[in-house]
Design an enzyme around this catalytic site. Structure first.
Site, short mmCIF file in Angstrom:
data_model
loop_
_atom_site.label_atom_id
_atom_site.label_comp_id
_atom_site.label_asym_id
_atom_site.label_seq_id
_atom_site.Cartn_x
_atom_site.Cartn_y
_atom_site.Cartn_z
N SER A 151 0.85 -1.20 0.00
CA SER A 151 0.00 0.00 0.00
C SER A 151 0.88 1.24 0.00
O SER A 151 2.04 1.20 0.44
CB SER A 151 -0.88 0.00 1.25
N TYR A 164 -2.72 0.27 10.14
CA TYR A 164 -2.63 -0.11 8.74
C TYR A 164 -1.27 0.26 8.17
O TYR A 164 -0.64 -0.53 7.46
CB TYR A 164 -3.75 0.57 7.96
#
Length: 270
Positions: A151, A164
């Site tokens: 990501s 995250y």
């Protein structure tokens, strides 16, 4: 046969009941592979398997939590019974949840550490554990490929989503370390790489990036402003890179990260 074809390959996709997972399944199946749809949502997994079969492909629903080893073992055995082998693994399970979000007005010395750890565990251990369970089956082939999902959050400090951020940064470290160890032990028989998306709307981030009427939140607008293409990505735009990483066309590629982000990672904002 095209080197980009997945014909005859058997590939498991974790997170196969999610939005990005749905696009991955479609692309992998259309490239000719047999797919295992691994996720916790049995209804969606069964529906997606039926869609692929009705379109002339081969698919099986694998109901499992990526953090539960016994469930993954059962999924592996079902996949092997159905297709006889496993050539590829896409570790697409992951994401964020409200407990892992740190709001701007929150006291950062009183964060919900359990919530942050839960999100980090999902993204990191939800990648490592399936690789451990499916690894022996992958190693039994002459050529196998594992694709992790990274990501933009692993590269830059993206506010609010600390768990995250840390989870995906750890996935990047694992991706490189494990790729080297695979090569040391198996030569070029098993490759591990990562697909690194920019900003795509999913169920986990939709409320952070868009309002109920579809307009952008200030956070969503900030993402658009810092993406040279000035839009979010569409899930189908990840398929080309994913199929390449799973196919024989990437036989000399390991430990890499393929960025698909509309230019977000290279833009200074100026």
């Amino acid at each position: 046969m095209s080197m980009f074809s997945l014909a005859g390959k058997s590939i498991v996709v974790t997170g196969g009941t999610g939005i990005l997972g749905g696009a991955f399944l479609k692309g992998i199946s259309e490239a000719g592979a047999m797919v295992g749809i691994l996720g916790r949502n049995e209804k969606v997994a069964m529906e997606r398997a039926a869609e692929i079969v009705n379109a002339g492909g081969k698919a099986v629903a694998l109901i499992a939590n990526v953090l539960e080893e016994s469930e993954l073992v059962a999924a592996r055995e079902k996949m092997l019974n159905e297709f006889g082998k496993i050539d590829g693994l896409v570790n697409a399970a992951g994401g964020n949840m409200p407990a892992g979000v740190v709001q701007p007005d929150a006291d950062i010395f009183k964060m919900d550490l359990n919530g942050i750890k839960t999100v980090m565990d999902l993204n990191l251990w939800g990648t490592i554990l399936p690789t451990q369970v499916f690894g022996d089956a992958l190693a039994a082939n002459e050529s196998a490929s594992i694709v992790n999902i990274s990501s933009m959050n692993s590269k830059r400090a993206v506010t609010k989503v600390l768990g995250y951020n840390m989870g995906k940064a750890a996935v990047d470290c694992y991706n490189q370390w494990f790729a080297v160890e695979l090569a040391n032990r198996y030569g070029d028989k098993i490759r591990m790489n990562a697909l690194t998306p920019g900003f795509f709307l999913t169920e986990q981030n939709r409320n952070l990036l868009t309002n109920s009427d579809g307009t952008f939140t200030p956070r969503g607008q900030a993402v658009i402003n810092n993406t040279p293409f000035k839009r979010f990505g569409h899930p189908d735009e990840l398929i080309g890179a994913l199929v390449w990483l799973l196919s024989d066309a990437s036989r000399f590629v390991t430990g890499s990260q393929v960025v698909v982000d509309g230019g977000f990672s290279i833009f200074s904002g100026v």
